[in-house]
Design an enzyme around this catalytic site. Structure first.
Site, PDB file in Angstrom:
ATOM      1  N   ASP A 272       1.147  17.406   9.353  1.00  0.00           N
ATOM      2  CA  ASP A 272       2.413  17.253  10.073  1.00  0.00           C
ATOM      3  C   ASP A 272       2.487  15.866  10.700  1.00  0.00           C
ATOM      4  O   ASP A 272       1.700  15.524  11.572  1.00  0.00           O
ATOM      5  CB  ASP A 272       2.504  18.333  11.176  1.00  0.00           C
ATOM      6  CG  ASP A 272       3.802  18.278  11.949  1.00  0.00           C
ATOM      7  OD1 ASP A 272       3.936  19.038  12.928  1.00  0.00           O
ATOM      8  OD2 ASP A 272       4.684  17.473  11.584  1.00  0.00           O
TER       9      ASP A 272
ATOM     10  N   GLY B 234       9.705  15.579   6.877  1.00  0.00           N
ATOM     11  CA  GLY B 234      10.660  15.164   7.922  1.00  0.00           C
ATOM     12  C   GLY B 234      11.429  13.925   7.536  1.00  0.00           C
ATOM     13  O   GLY B 234      11.881  13.778   6.398  1.00  0.00           O
TER      14      GLY B 234
ATOM     15  N   ASP C 235      10.141  22.756  15.225  1.00  0.00           N
ATOM     16  CA  ASP C 235       9.439  22.141  16.368  1.00  0.00           C
ATOM     17  C   ASP C 235      10.079  22.584  17.668  1.00  0.00           C
ATOM     18  O   ASP C 235      11.285  22.415  17.859  1.00  0.00           O
ATOM     19  CB  ASP C 235       9.504  20.613  16.257  1.00  0.00           C
ATOM     20  CG  ASP C 235       8.611  20.102  15.149  1.00  0.00           C
ATOM     21  OD1 ASP C 235       9.082  19.309  14.311  1.00  0.00           O
ATOM     22  OD2 ASP C 235       7.438  20.505  15.102  1.00  0.00           O
TER      23      ASP C 235
ATOM     24  N   MET D  67       5.013  22.970  20.782  1.00  0.00           N
ATOM     25  CA  MET D  67       4.492  21.836  21.548  1.00  0.00           C
ATOM     26  C   MET D  67       4.937  22.032  23.003  1.00  0.00           C
ATOM     27  O   MET D  67       5.836  21.356  23.525  1.00  0.00           O
ATOM     28  CB  MET D  67       5.038  20.509  20.974  1.00  0.00           C
ATOM     29  CG  MET D  67       4.384  20.158  19.654  1.00  0.00           C
ATOM     30  SD  MET D  67       5.169  18.779  18.808  1.00  0.00           S
ATOM     31  CE  MET D  67       6.430  19.700  17.900  1.00  0.00           C
TER      32      MET D  67
ATOM     33  N   SER E 284      10.973  20.035   8.191  1.00  0.00           N
ATOM     34  CA  SER E 284      11.052  20.019   9.654  1.00  0.00           C
ATOM     35  C   SER E 284      12.524  19.967  10.067  1.00  0.00           C
ATOM     36  O   SER E 284      13.170  18.920  10.000  1.00  0.00           O
ATOM     37  CB  SER E 284      10.314  18.786  10.190  1.00  0.00           C
ATOM     38  OG  SER E 284      10.435  18.720  11.594  1.00  0.00           O
TER      39      SER E 284
ATOM     40  N   HIS F 171       9.798  24.490   9.061  1.00  0.00           N
ATOM     41  CA  HIS F 171       9.034  24.011  10.219  1.00  0.00           C
ATOM     42  C   HIS F 171       9.992  23.833  11.388  1.00  0.00           C
ATOM     43  O   HIS F 171      10.963  23.067  11.307  1.00  0.00           O
ATOM     44  CB  HIS F 171       8.370  22.678   9.871  1.00  0.00           C
ATOM     45  CG  HIS F 171       7.371  22.202  10.894  1.00  0.00           C
ATOM     46  ND1 HIS F 171       6.077  22.662  10.959  1.00  0.00           N
ATOM     47  CD2 HIS F 171       7.502  21.305  11.902  1.00  0.00           C
ATOM     48  CE1 HIS F 171       5.442  22.055  11.960  1.00  0.00           C
ATOM     49  NE2 HIS F 171       6.285  21.235  12.537  1.00  0.00           N
TER      50      HIS F 171
ATOM     51  N   HIS G 273       6.240  25.485  15.508  1.00  0.00           N
ATOM     52  CA  HIS G 273       5.253  24.568  16.094  1.00  0.00           C
ATOM     53  C   HIS G 273       5.522  24.443  17.582  1.00  0.00           C
ATOM     54  O   HIS G 273       6.453  23.745  17.997  1.00  0.00           O
ATOM     55  CB  HIS G 273       5.379  23.218  15.378  1.00  0.00           C
ATOM     56  CG  HIS G 273       4.379  22.207  15.843  1.00  0.00           C
ATOM     57  ND1 HIS G 273       4.422  20.894  15.404  1.00  0.00           N
ATOM     58  CD2 HIS G 273       3.329  22.279  16.689  1.00  0.00           C
ATOM     59  CE1 HIS G 273       3.433  20.210  15.961  1.00  0.00           C
ATOM     60  NE2 HIS G 273       2.761  21.032  16.757  1.00  0.00           N
TER      61      HIS G 273
ATOM     62  N   GLY H  56       5.311  15.052  19.352  1.00  0.00           N
ATOM     63  CA  GLY H  56       6.456  14.902  20.246  1.00  0.00           C
ATOM     64  C   GLY H  56       7.655  14.166  19.700  1.00  0.00           C
ATOM     65  O   GLY H  56       8.760  14.359  20.204  1.00  0.00           O
TER      66      GLY H  56
ATOM     67  N   MET I 112       9.789  21.977  21.724  1.00  0.00           N
ATOM     68  CA  MET I 112       9.217  21.041  22.693  1.00  0.00           C
ATOM     69  C   MET I 112       9.751  21.355  24.088  1.00  0.00           C
ATOM     70  O   MET I 112      10.921  21.714  24.238  1.00  0.00           O
ATOM     71  CB  MET I 112       9.584  19.596  22.313  1.00  0.00           C
ATOM     72  CG  MET I 112       9.090  19.200  20.926  1.00  0.00           C
ATOM     73  SD  MET I 112       9.614  17.508  20.512  1.00  0.00           S
ATOM     74  CE  MET I 112       8.989  17.384  18.833  1.00  0.00           C
TER      75      MET I 112
ATOM     76  N   MET J  76      -2.311  17.177  12.760  1.00  0.00           N
ATOM     77  CA  MET J  76      -1.254  16.227  13.126  1.00  0.00           C
ATOM     78  C   MET J  76      -1.701  14.815  12.831  1.00  0.00           C
ATOM     79  O   MET J  76      -2.783  14.385  13.267  1.00  0.00           O
ATOM     80  CB  MET J  76      -0.918  16.386  14.609  1.00  0.00           C
ATOM     81  CG  MET J  76      -0.284  17.732  14.914  1.00  0.00           C
ATOM     82  SD  MET J  76       1.018  17.589  16.142  1.00  0.00           S
ATOM     83  CE  MET J  76       2.221  16.647  15.254  1.00  0.00           C
TER      84      MET J  76
END
Ligand code: DX5
Ligand code: ZN
Length: 226
Positions: free
Chosen positions: A178, A200, A38, A71, A11, A36, A69, A145, A40, A140
């Protein structure tokens, strides 16, 4: 036939961004299967992380597939953009759209692989009708978040139940886990049947750790050696 040991998806929001190239070179040398990423929007989740320009910079540096990913609210608005990242998997949260099947079709029609994320508040039965149509299911084990959270109570058991559900229907998809994929949780997540592991802050990027040594440690746990 030996069961494949599993894929690692570091991540990158957890990486030391000021020394990212060093870590990317280590990952590439080790044959890491995915990165990965993320994304957001500060709305679906009350946080911001990485963005499209980051994805584009990574894609210019390596062809390792990006496990993106999303979000974010209204993910369909951004599918054309992120699908421009060659080889990407675009994973969205079905509760952010009215018609998730349409979103899945849209992702695929733009040439990307489609993933859906199961957040801790949902059961796999909620998402059952979508599973024949996706390439990846992201289970998840933390509330979406934020990094450095602890696994939700019952997270491993829910992962196991989800794997059993998917296997009982013989869906052709990868199951990713995740959230708090820690040294302690990883063996159980592997036993539960996860195939892709988002690494992560609680494993590969643990503070003060050595990323190279942590990759080797992660691989050896995936092989069941520790
Ligand atoms: C959380 C993100 C995770 C996170 C993993 O919403 O989806 O990918 O970066 O980080 P750790 O391992 O700290 O849970
Ligand atoms: Zn993620």
């Amino acid at each position: 036939m030996q069961t494949p040991a599993g894929k690692i998806s570091p991540s990158l929001m957890c990486a030391d961004l000021l020394n990212l190239k060093k870590d990317l070179d280590l990952f590439i040398a080790n044959g890491i299967e995915y990165f990965h990423i993320d994304i957001m929007d500060g709305h679906y989740v009350r946080n911001f992380s990485l963005g499209f320009d980051f994805c584009r910079a990574i894609a210019a540096y390596t062809d390792t597939p990006q496990d993106i990913h999303l979000m974010i609210d209204n993910p369909e608005d951004f599918v054309p953009l992120f699908a421009g990242i060659q080889g990407a998997i675009l994973t969205f949260h079905p509760e952010t759209v009215y018609h998730p099947l349409r979103t899945i079709q849209m992702i695929r029609s733009h040439g990307a692989r489609a993933g859906i994320a199961l957040n801790p508040a949902q059961t796999i039965e909620n998402l059952g009708p979508l599973l024949p149509h996706v390439d990846l299911l992201c289970v998840m084990t933390v509330v979406p978040g934020f990094v450095s959270q602890k696994i939700v109570p019952g997270g491993i058991e829910k992962l196991r139940e989800t794997v059993d559900y998917v296997r009982s229907h013989a869906y052709d998809l990868e199951i990713e886990v995740d959230g708090n994929v820690s040294w302690q949780n990883l063996p159980e997540m592997r036993e539960a049947g996860a195939q892709v592991f988002v690494a992560g802050t609680s494993s590969i990027f643990e503070s003060g750790g050595d990323v190279g040594a942590n990759i080797a440690r992660f691989r050896s746990i995936l092989k069941g050696e520790k």
